[in-house]
Enzyme design. Structure first.
Site, PDB file in Angstrom:
ATOM      1  N   LYS A  36      21.565  11.045   9.464  1.00 42.42           N
ATOM      2  CA  LYS A  36      22.041  10.998  10.841  1.00 42.42           C
ATOM      3  C   LYS A  36      22.911  12.215  11.186  1.00 42.42           C
ATOM      4  O   LYS A  36      23.333  12.970  10.309  1.00 42.42           O
ATOM      5  CB  LYS A  36      22.818   9.702  11.058  1.00 42.42           C
ATOM      6  CG  LYS A  36      21.936   8.458  10.959  1.00 42.42           C
ATOM      7  CD  LYS A  36      22.749   7.206  11.214  1.00 42.42           C
ATOM      8  CE  LYS A  36      21.887   5.955  11.167  1.00 42.42           C
ATOM      9  NZ  LYS A  36      22.685   4.752  11.477  1.00 42.42           N
ATOM     10  N   TYR A  81      14.761   2.980  18.601  1.00 41.67           N
ATOM     11  CA  TYR A  81      15.677   1.844  18.441  1.00 41.67           C
ATOM     12  C   TYR A  81      15.438   0.743  19.481  1.00 41.67           C
ATOM     13  O   TYR A  81      16.322  -0.088  19.717  1.00 41.67           O
ATOM     14  CB  TYR A  81      17.128   2.330  18.495  1.00 41.67           C
ATOM     15  CG  TYR A  81      17.534   3.076  17.245  1.00 41.67           C
ATOM     16  CD1 TYR A  81      17.730   2.406  16.044  1.00 41.67           C
ATOM     17  CD2 TYR A  81      17.706   4.458  17.255  1.00 41.67           C
ATOM     18  CE1 TYR A  81      18.087   3.081  14.889  1.00 41.67           C
ATOM     19  CE2 TYR A  81      18.077   5.144  16.102  1.00 41.67           C
ATOM     20  CZ  TYR A  81      18.264   4.448  14.934  1.00 41.67           C
ATOM     21  OH  TYR A  81      18.624   5.124  13.789  1.00 41.67           O
ATOM     22  N   PHE A 126      25.451  -2.616  21.302  1.00 41.09           N
ATOM     23  CA  PHE A 126      25.681  -1.298  20.707  1.00 41.09           C
ATOM     24  C   PHE A 126      24.566  -0.295  20.988  1.00 41.09           C
ATOM     25  O   PHE A 126      24.649   0.859  20.577  1.00 41.09           O
ATOM     26  CB  PHE A 126      25.893  -1.415  19.191  1.00 41.09           C
ATOM     27  CG  PHE A 126      24.715  -1.990  18.437  1.00 41.09           C
ATOM     28  CD1 PHE A 126      23.645  -1.191  18.065  1.00 41.09           C
ATOM     29  CD2 PHE A 126      24.690  -3.332  18.089  1.00 41.09           C
ATOM     30  CE1 PHE A 126      22.566  -1.710  17.359  1.00 41.09           C
ATOM     31  CE2 PHE A 126      23.616  -3.867  17.385  1.00 41.09           C
ATOM     32  CZ  PHE A 126      22.547  -3.052  17.022  1.00 41.09           C
ATOM     33  N   ARG A 185      17.487   1.458   0.171  1.00 42.13           N
ATOM     34  CA  ARG A 185      18.550   0.633   0.760  1.00 42.13           C
ATOM     35  C   ARG A 185      19.719   0.472  -0.221  1.00 42.13           C
ATOM     36  O   ARG A 185      20.875   0.480   0.182  1.00 42.13           O
ATOM     37  CB  ARG A 185      17.983  -0.716   1.207  1.00 42.13           C
ATOM     38  CG  ARG A 185      16.960  -0.494   2.348  1.00 42.13           C
ATOM     39  CD  ARG A 185      16.603  -1.715   3.101  1.00 42.13           C
ATOM     40  NE  ARG A 185      17.704  -2.307   3.834  1.00 42.13           N
ATOM     41  CZ  ARG A 185      18.186  -1.848   4.984  1.00 42.13           C
ATOM     42  NH1 ARG A 185      17.686  -0.772   5.540  1.00 42.13           N
ATOM     43  NH2 ARG A 185      19.170  -2.479   5.592  1.00 42.13           N
ATOM     44  N   THR A 202      25.921  -1.192   5.478  1.00 42.54           N
ATOM     45  CA  THR A 202      25.963  -0.521   6.785  1.00 42.54           C
ATOM     46  C   THR A 202      27.369  -0.045   7.114  1.00 42.54           C
ATOM     47  O   THR A 202      27.556   1.070   7.604  1.00 42.54           O
ATOM     48  CB  THR A 202      25.453  -1.482   7.886  1.00 42.54           C
ATOM     49  OG1 THR A 202      24.133  -1.898   7.540  1.00 42.54           O
ATOM     50  CG2 THR A 202      25.435  -0.809   9.237  1.00 42.54           C
ATOM     51  N   ARG A 211      26.619   5.881   1.789  1.00 37.34           N
ATOM     52  CA  ARG A 211      27.566   5.555   2.865  1.00 37.34           C
ATOM     53  C   ARG A 211      29.006   5.533   2.377  1.00 37.34           C
ATOM     54  O   ARG A 211      29.906   5.959   3.097  1.00 37.34           O
ATOM     55  CB  ARG A 211      27.179   4.242   3.523  1.00 37.34           C
ATOM     56  CG  ARG A 211      25.916   4.399   4.378  1.00 37.34           C
ATOM     57  CD  ARG A 211      25.501   3.111   5.025  1.00 37.34           C
ATOM     58  NE  ARG A 211      24.413   3.312   5.972  1.00 37.34           N
ATOM     59  CZ  ARG A 211      23.443   2.439   6.157  1.00 37.34           C
ATOM     60  NH1 ARG A 211      23.419   1.308   5.465  1.00 37.34           N
ATOM     61  NH2 ARG A 211      22.489   2.681   7.039  1.00 37.34           N
ATOM     62  N   ASN A 214      27.371   6.252  10.172  1.00 37.46           N
ATOM     63  CA  ASN A 214      27.211   5.783   8.791  1.00 37.46           C
ATOM     64  C   ASN A 214      26.193   6.583   7.973  1.00 37.46           C
ATOM     65  O   ASN A 214      25.613   6.075   7.026  1.00 37.46           O
ATOM     66  CB  ASN A 214      26.913   4.282   8.761  1.00 37.46           C
ATOM     67  CG  ASN A 214      25.589   3.911   9.380  1.00 37.46           C
ATOM     68  OD1 ASN A 214      24.831   4.772   9.827  1.00 37.46           O
ATOM     69  ND2 ASN A 214      25.302   2.627   9.416  1.00 37.46           N
ATOM     70  N   HIS A 257      19.933   6.203   7.839  1.00 40.58           N
ATOM     71  CA  HIS A 257      19.133   5.046   8.249  1.00 40.58           C
ATOM     72  C   HIS A 257      18.013   4.905   7.235  1.00 40.58           C
ATOM     73  O   HIS A 257      17.472   5.909   6.762  1.00 40.58           O
ATOM     74  CB  HIS A 257      18.520   5.273   9.642  1.00 40.58           C
ATOM     75  CG  HIS A 257      17.391   4.338   9.952  1.00 40.58           C
ATOM     76  ND1 HIS A 257      17.574   3.128  10.570  1.00 40.58           N
ATOM     77  CD2 HIS A 257      16.054   4.426   9.698  1.00 40.58           C
ATOM     78  CE1 HIS A 257      16.396   2.517  10.696  1.00 40.58           C
ATOM     79  NE2 HIS A 257      15.457   3.286  10.177  1.00 40.58           N
ATOM     80  N   GLU A 292       7.919   3.141  11.453  1.00 47.06           N
ATOM     81  CA  GLU A 292       8.880   4.233  11.577  1.00 47.06           C
ATOM     82  C   GLU A 292       8.294   5.557  11.077  1.00 47.06           C
ATOM     83  O   GLU A 292       8.516   6.606  11.696  1.00 47.06           O
ATOM     84  CB  GLU A 292      10.163   3.881  10.824  1.00 47.06           C
ATOM     85  CG  GLU A 292      10.917   2.741  11.471  1.00 47.06           C
ATOM     86  CD  GLU A 292      12.160   2.317  10.712  1.00 47.06           C
ATOM     87  OE1 GLU A 292      12.916   1.507  11.273  1.00 47.06           O
ATOM     88  OE2 GLU A 292      12.399   2.785   9.580  1.00 47.06           O
TER      89      GLU A 292
END
Length: 137
Positions: free
Chosen positions: A9, A49, A57, A85, A91, A102, A112, A115, A126
Site C-alpha cells: 500500500k 474495494y 470506512f 496472510r 489487520t 504489519r 497497514n 493487502h 483480484e
C-alpha cells in the site's frame, strides 16, 4: 500450487520498504509470479474495494489507496494465500505478531502496509483485476 494477490500500500511504498516486503515473501517460499508499481485512480480503488462500499470506512480507504503508488504482485506457491496472510499479520498492526509485515512496517489499522486476498476465490478475482494472464509467469 496456489496464487494470491498482494498489494503493498501507499504508506509502505512511501517508506521505501517494497524490496524488504517482497524479500519476506520469497524467503517464506513464495514466488513473485509478476509485479508492477501503479497509481490507482479513484475509479480503480472504488471498483477494487466495491465489496466494502456500504461500510463507513469505504471513502477513507479509497482516499488512502489513491494517495500514492502501490505495488501489486501475484504470489505463487504451496498454500500461498494462507502463507501470505500469516506473513502480513493482523489487520491492526497493534495486534500483529512481532516479525510480521504489519508489525514491522504499518502505522495504523488504516495505513497497514499491505493487502492480501482473503480467499482463493477472491484471489482469482483480484489477480484478474490487475493482471492479464499473459503478464503472469
Amino acid at each position: 500450487m496456489e496464487r494470491t494477490l498482494s498489494i503493498i500500500k501507499p504508506d509502505a511504498v512511501a517508506k521505501n520498504v517494497v524490496g524488504k516486503i517482497l524479500t519476506r515473501f520469497e524467503d517464506a517460499g513464495l514466488r513473485v509470479a509478476t509485479t508492477k508499481k501503479i497509481q490507482l485512480s479513484q475509479a480503480d480503488a472504488e471498483a477494487f474495494y466495491a465489496v466494502h462500499k456500504e461500510r463507513g470506512f469505504f471513502a477513507d480507504l479509497v482516499s488512502f489507496m489513491i494517495s500514492g503508488p502501490v505495488v501489486v504482485s501475484v504470489l505463487e506457491g504451496e498454500n500461498a494465500m494462507a502463507k501470505n496472510r500469516e506473513l502480513m499479520g493482523a489487520t491492526n498492526p497493534k495486534d500483529a505478531v512481532a516479525g510480521t509485515i504489519r508489525a514491522d512496517f504499518a502505522d495504523s489499522i488504516d495505513a497497514n502496509a499491505v493487502h492480501g486476498s482473503d480467499s482463493l476465490e477472491n484471489a482469482e478475482i483480484e489477480i484478474n483485476f490487475f493482471f492479464a494472464q499473459r503478464e503472469i509467469f
